[in-house]
Design an enzyme around this catalytic site. Sequence first.
Site, PDB file in Angstrom:
ATOM      1  N   GLU B  58       0.900  -1.222   0.065  1.00 52.31           N
ATOM      2  CA  GLU B  58       0.011   0.153   0.124  1.00 52.31           C
ATOM      3  C   GLU B  58       0.818   1.121   0.017  1.00 52.31           C
ATOM      4  O   GLU B  58       0.628   2.179  -0.748  1.00 52.31           O
ATOM      5  CB  GLU B  58      -1.062   0.061   1.331  1.00 52.31           C
ATOM      6  CG  GLU B  58      -1.939  -1.032   1.132  1.00 52.31           C
ATOM      7  CD  GLU B  58      -1.616  -2.336   1.542  1.00 52.31           C
ATOM      8  OE1 GLU B  58      -0.575  -2.549   1.842  1.00 52.31           O
ATOM      9  OE2 GLU B  58      -2.455  -3.347   1.352  1.00 52.31           O
ATOM     10  N   HIS B 127     -10.379  -4.485  10.729  1.00 56.27           N
ATOM     11  CA  HIS B 127     -10.934  -4.350   9.264  1.00 56.27           C
ATOM     12  C   HIS B 127     -12.072  -3.126   9.259  1.00 56.27           C
ATOM     13  O   HIS B 127     -12.722  -3.067   8.503  1.00 56.27           O
ATOM     14  CB  HIS B 127     -11.467  -5.593   8.770  1.00 56.27           C
ATOM     15  CG  HIS B 127     -10.520  -6.478   7.796  1.00 56.27           C
ATOM     16  ND1 HIS B 127      -9.481  -7.042   8.643  1.00 56.27           N
ATOM     17  CD2 HIS B 127     -10.224  -6.794   6.610  1.00 56.27           C
ATOM     18  CE1 HIS B 127      -8.771  -7.559   7.659  1.00 56.27           C
ATOM     19  NE2 HIS B 127      -8.945  -7.437   6.551  1.00 56.27           N
TER      20      HIS B 127
HETATM   21  C1  LIG Z   1      -2.526  -4.531   4.479  1.00 55.08           C
HETATM   22  C2  LIG Z   1      -3.533  -5.302   3.841  1.00 55.08           C
HETATM   23  N1  LIG Z   1      -3.619  -5.348   2.500  1.00 55.08           N
HETATM   24  C3  LIG Z   1      -4.815  -5.850   1.842  1.00 55.08           C
HETATM   25  C4  LIG Z   1      -5.485  -6.777   2.778  1.00 55.08           C
HETATM   26  C5  LIG Z   1      -6.484  -7.589   1.887  1.00 55.08           C
HETATM   27  N2  LIG Z   1      -6.202  -8.967   1.766  1.00 55.08           N
HETATM   28  C6  LIG Z   1      -6.432  -9.928   2.781  1.00 55.08           C
HETATM   29  S1  LIG Z   1      -5.740 -11.595   2.548  1.00 55.08           S
HETATM   30  C7  LIG Z   1      -4.918 -10.892   1.023  1.00 55.08           C
HETATM   31  C8  LIG Z   1      -4.007 -11.752   0.374  1.00 55.08           C
HETATM   32  C9  LIG Z   1      -2.747 -12.264   1.073  1.00 55.08           C
HETATM   33  O1  LIG Z   1      -2.286 -12.931   0.238  1.00 55.08           O
HETATM   34  P1  LIG Z   1      -0.895 -14.053   0.876  1.00 55.08           P
HETATM   35  O2  LIG Z   1      -0.010 -13.207   1.913  1.00 55.08           O
HETATM   36  O3  LIG Z   1      -0.426 -14.686  -0.150  1.00 55.08           O
HETATM   37  O4  LIG Z   1      -1.799 -14.983   1.793  1.00 55.08           O
HETATM   38  P2  LIG Z   1      -2.855 -16.030   1.457  1.00 55.08           P
HETATM   39  O5  LIG Z   1      -4.155 -15.520   1.365  1.00 55.08           O
HETATM   40  O6  LIG Z   1      -2.462 -16.448  -0.082  1.00 55.08           O
HETATM   41  O7  LIG Z   1      -2.720 -17.238   2.343  1.00 55.08           O
HETATM   42  C10 LIG Z   1      -5.299  -9.709   0.741  1.00 55.08           C
HETATM   43  C11 LIG Z   1      -4.801  -8.553  -0.274  1.00 55.08           C
HETATM   44  C12 LIG Z   1      -5.286  -6.888   3.946  1.00 55.08           C
HETATM   45  N3  LIG Z   1      -6.007  -7.580   4.837  1.00 55.08           N
HETATM   46  N4  LIG Z   1      -4.255  -6.253   4.682  1.00 55.08           N
END
Ligand SMILES: Cc1ncc(C[n+]2csc(CCOP(=O)(O)OP(=O)(O)O)c2C)c(N)n1
Lengths: 334, 334, 331, 331
Positions: B58, B127
């Site tokens: 971000e 959130h």
């Molecule tokens: C700072 C932040 N940005 C965006 C999100 C929205 N978000 C939640 S899970 C996720 C994807 C995370 O991907 P990864 O780290 O690969 O974990 P996975 O879900 O694949 O286990 C996103 C973008 C968030 N929760 N926090």
Amino acid sequence: MARASFIEAIRQAQMEEMQRDERVFIMGEDIVCNVFGTTTGFVDMFGKERVRDTPISENGFIGASAGAAMVGMRPIVDVTISSFLYPAMDQIMSMIAKSRYIYGGQAKLPLVIRSCLFYGNSNAAQHSDRPYAMFMNVPGLKIIVPSDARDMKGLLKAAIRDDDPVLCFEDGNCWSSKMELPEDPDFLIPLGQGEVKREGTDITVVAVAGGVPIALKAAQRLAKEGISLEVIDPRSLVPLDRGLIVKSVRKTGRAIMVDPAHLSCSVASEVSATIVEEAFESLRGPILRVTTPDTHLPFSPAIEKALYPSVDRIVAAAYKLVGADHRIPAQETV
Amino acid sequence: MARASFIEAIRQAQMEEMQRDERVFIMGEDIVCNVFGTTTGFVDMFGKERVRDTPISENGFIGASAGAAMVGMRPIVDVTISSFLYPAMDQIMSMIAKSRYIYGGQAKLPLVIRSCLFYGNSNAAQHSDRPYAMFMNVPGLKIIVPSDARDMKGLLKAAIRDDDPVLCFEDGNCWSSKMELPEDPDFLIPLGQGEVKREGTDITVVAVAGGVPIALKAAQRLAKEGISLEVIDPRSLVPLDRGLIVKSVRKTGRAIMVDPAHLSCSVASEVSATIVEEAFESLRGPILRVTTPDTHLPFSPAIEKALYPSVDRIVAAAYKLVGADHRIPAQETV
Amino acid sequence: MTHQANDLSLEKYRRMLRIREFEAVAEAIHAGGEVPGSLHTYTGQEATGVGACIALRQDDYMVGNHRSHGHPIAKGAALGPLMAELLGKVTGVCKGKGGSMHLSDFSVGSLGETSIVGSGIPVAAGAALGAKLQGTDRVSLCFFGDGASNEGAFHEGLNLASVWKLPAIFLCENNGYAVSTPVSQAVAVADIADRAAAYGMPSAVVDGQDIDAVEAVVTEAVERARTGGGPTLIEAKTYRYAEHAVNMGRVLRDRGAEVDTWRARDPIELYRAKLIAQGVESEALDAIARDAKEAVQEALRFARESAYPDQLDAFDDVFVERLPIPAYLTN
Amino acid sequence: MTHQANDLSLEKYRRMLRIREFEAVAEAIHAGGEVPGSLHTYTGQEATGVGACIALRQDDYMVGNHRSHGHPIAKGAALGPLMAELLGKVTGVCKGKGGSMHLSDFSVGSLGETSIVGSGIPVAAGAALGAKLQGTDRVSLCFFGDGASNEGAFHEGLNLASVWKLPAIFLCENNGYAVSTPVSQAVAVADIADRAAAYGMPSAVVDGQDIDAVEAVVTEAVERARTGGGPTLIEAKTYRYAEHAVNMGRVLRDRGAEVDTWRARDPIELYRAKLIAQGVESEALDAIARDAKEAVQEALRFARESAYPDQLDAFDDVFVERLPIPAYLTN
Ligand SMILES: Cc1ncc(C[n+]2csc(CCOP(=O)(O)OP(=O)(O)O)c2C)c(N)n1
Ligand SMILES: Cc1ncc(C[n+]2csc(CCOP(=O)(O)OP(=O)(O)O)c2C)c(N)n1
Ligand SMILES: [Mg+2]
Ligand SMILES: [Mg+2]
């Protein structure tokens, strides 16, 4: 008791608490070399494990303070200038403020994040922030804003012993204040207790941090003209001693807020809203806010200073209030 | 004109402005796959250069929007949920808000940062933020908080055309509102103009974002009981239409703030402080704030909902005000 | 390790099945409307979570992320309070305040599953710092996703751990995607483990579907951490079978046959086959499976029978002392 | 490049001397009380700034940091408005609003010197993104320190630039310290350039005291960026002679003989010797030195004669339209 400065008060508070409790340690950028003088002699006294220079990674080491606290340490984090809190808002807002709650009380986060309010001396907009208000809008962070050396010592010691996270904002304009500092190792000022810094009868002035010495000067000046200000320093913003403020306004019927931060959504606004909500029937006039207007702080010394609260601005606000009133002989409003 | 939702309003605003101006592009996490429906069809229309998925960074991509804007682009940044703004506070507070000023007007930063207020549905404390107030305490950021689909479209289009950075907060509790949306490609609602959403005579209710529909429902209910609310939606918080609010309070003499954010240093506090400063002489009673109390939002559906402003809480506040007054027959206070 | 080798193998199998079963039930009751909010299942990644946690002592620390159900089960948490948390009950591990993205059980060293991407990493480094300052030999393990490795918090946390030689293990569960975004679109290196080079940190890539492989590589890292050798970055290549979170079907459909390829290397099936090849009776494994089902059903009963929190509980746990209750709630 | 080879050499020499002289005068007038706020001099790092900027076109972009005087001079900025800025005058390049840490001259592509460590990096990536989206062949160069490479902004900015193949050059001026903290204490790799491995980005280490070497390596990176080859991380090993900022003597004393070692490889002296060895008359170089002195004195005169901003100017440039003036300032 010896007279000592605000900076020395910080040093003493940290030193005494580190001596008292092995779990207390301090970290931050360039604290070993001791730029501001708040860690003089610490490396010799406590060693580099407990007096810890960090890389320039505010989010990293502030977050690390949370983890260390969660496993039983009591970190003090020195963030030098409060503008450097922004890169760490992720950890402050999402982790430090919320972890205890989100894990249903399983976590305890006894940590202190210190930073100074560094305005008024041509530091320009990126270094002049006074951001305490925004941390009040998110629950979970206690906040202290000491305005003199004695309060600094007592509040910081209490903050270090507190089991919740505390943000400590150190107003650079209070650094030079010298006072007798209690040597009692258990000298503590409890968070949540404001103080009447000067008693008065005509107008309640609620002043924050560097606003307090200015308000006291304005009170002095106005006293000569027969207007009596009661100056209240809330000292901690969370918890906020709303009771003390409301009680004073019930007595004086008038209120001025003095807050060196920007106007909108400021502590001045919050206190004003509290007063009108809780002490409306006592009010004899509007509640005036003397703050920094909602513009940035310019570098140029020619135009920076006039943007902050000043004795003149408080005096003018006081005249405006009493001039509109009949109990005190009306004065020319400024 | 066709009835369309808040989400559809966002989509139309973005689409029309991207069609109108090649410099406009959009980036954010998973916008190509279009999680919330605000970019439906965009990749086909505009291609992946202008509809750009980002890594989860971000601070990086919000900062990049500033750089792109400074060289003449007009980015829209989609930050999905407003809680994800914290990791980017460095770039928002130090760069986006301050660059134009610190470089003496050399820079122009026409960019929009969109994020939704995602509360009330068991999203838990990390959130559920509604952080607009903290962005008001730092100058340099315009802020819009539309409460219905029409305002959403008109304000977002104006924001995209604005030459200053604009934060757009999209209240999830307004998503389902459907309205007729003007098809005029130049339909714009200027920033800084509040709107009287319902005229009334007894109490001014200043409501923000998701607070607006609730205030309107409360007004409906109270109308049946002879109490007439005037509901004002400031629509943009920076600039803030203080004049409209003060004018209304001069007429009604009473005011209630409805703000889904936490109490302390909130928009509710700011507007209340403004009213008591500027319209004190018209006030017939205290200004009451109906906000979320200063606690975190819990996950459990059993205890989350009661923390937000509600029709009942507004009605109770209204009774408290008119009960304390003699013009309207006193009611039992709740 | 107090287990016999064979006990330990069965325990690994058992924990993986408990996760698998917990997720199946969680999805079902979410679909049935019993679980509010979002739900991110761990199904498919069991070998990574269990293989890593089995290499830890119970008094070691573990921090995780939004995909939070598997980690505490892997660390040995009781199922009842986890399930009750999903339902927002007061008996939940977080008293109903955290919910599905935050199942954390401090009693087994599970110090927080945090739903802000990347945010657990500095905290895990800090727990390691605490352990070091206290002179214990505890270590701190942090789970995070491939997506999280693009956050600044990753960079700062790993650098800090490295320059301070903290007893930390950073375990990236690379499941190929962050929501809809494939790793290759968000990261320009072949392996996320390559990023260790920026911190002078040892690293390893491991098959996240092979629980023994994960255990081995984590054990080595734990050993290094415990003996003052500093942190390690481990990347486990794994996969989540479901969409990012329930009700995000759009995202899944694009993956096509990929899911089947991964299902063919299901971590539980792989391990079952291995155990049987080692001479374990399939009846013993079936019994474990039945036990896991029963344990999850028992947890569900517990959760369903539990009470919701009281409204005023909302004001506890912001601080150590309860907040004052606002007038409108007290009448 | 429009210069003749020889012209270009003299221009490089000239720009280094202008920086050296500017800093000498800035320190003197700061000591004399004419410059408020802090002052971070660039003296010692001239070859890095000039070597890099000389490899750019004037319409290329450049972003820098708190040590802000050298970069815009290297990029070709006029000295008068820079000096006036130090004095807080309305003729300053930032109208007196930025001061010493923010000398930025947009007219020569100097898009911002920012005093929050690391904060320029995402912005520079963004300028590169803008150039790419606009279909120009402009590139964006970002100066930052060794200390800044520990900020999350570094990680996110470089990763973004890499996955998007942006025309960016990230130039780390490794002067050995961040305030008092030696690089070795804050970074666990031998070279900061090693961090490029985390982004699959080409990188180089260069002697920051050798202007030709810097120019060569930056030229190669610029070429790559202009032709769609994406970003480069360059680390220039250099040194600041003075303490971190004026009036921070405590920090300097610890460095002992180190300063002398570096002064023995002074970038201006090295280059002068090289030019003379190439046959340039020392008189020509002396004339350039005199010109630089005169130009800086002229800038100082301009600055001193300039007016301060008007109080109400404080309300300009927050937004494109002036803010309303608060009542207490209008009477
Ligand atoms: C700072 C932040 N940005 C965006 C999100 C929205 N978000 C939640 S899970 C996720 C994807 C995370 O991907 P990864 O780290 O690969 O974990 P996975 O879900 O694949 O286990 C996103 C973008 C968030 N929760 N926090
Ligand atoms: C976010 C942030 N943290 C801390 C500071 C204080 N600070 C200013 S310059 C500096 C050191 C920067 O070191 P480096 O990046 O190596 O640049 P150098 O000063 O050596 O040129 C620090 C810590 C700051 N300005 N911003
Ligand atoms: Mg992933
Ligand atoms: Mg440096």
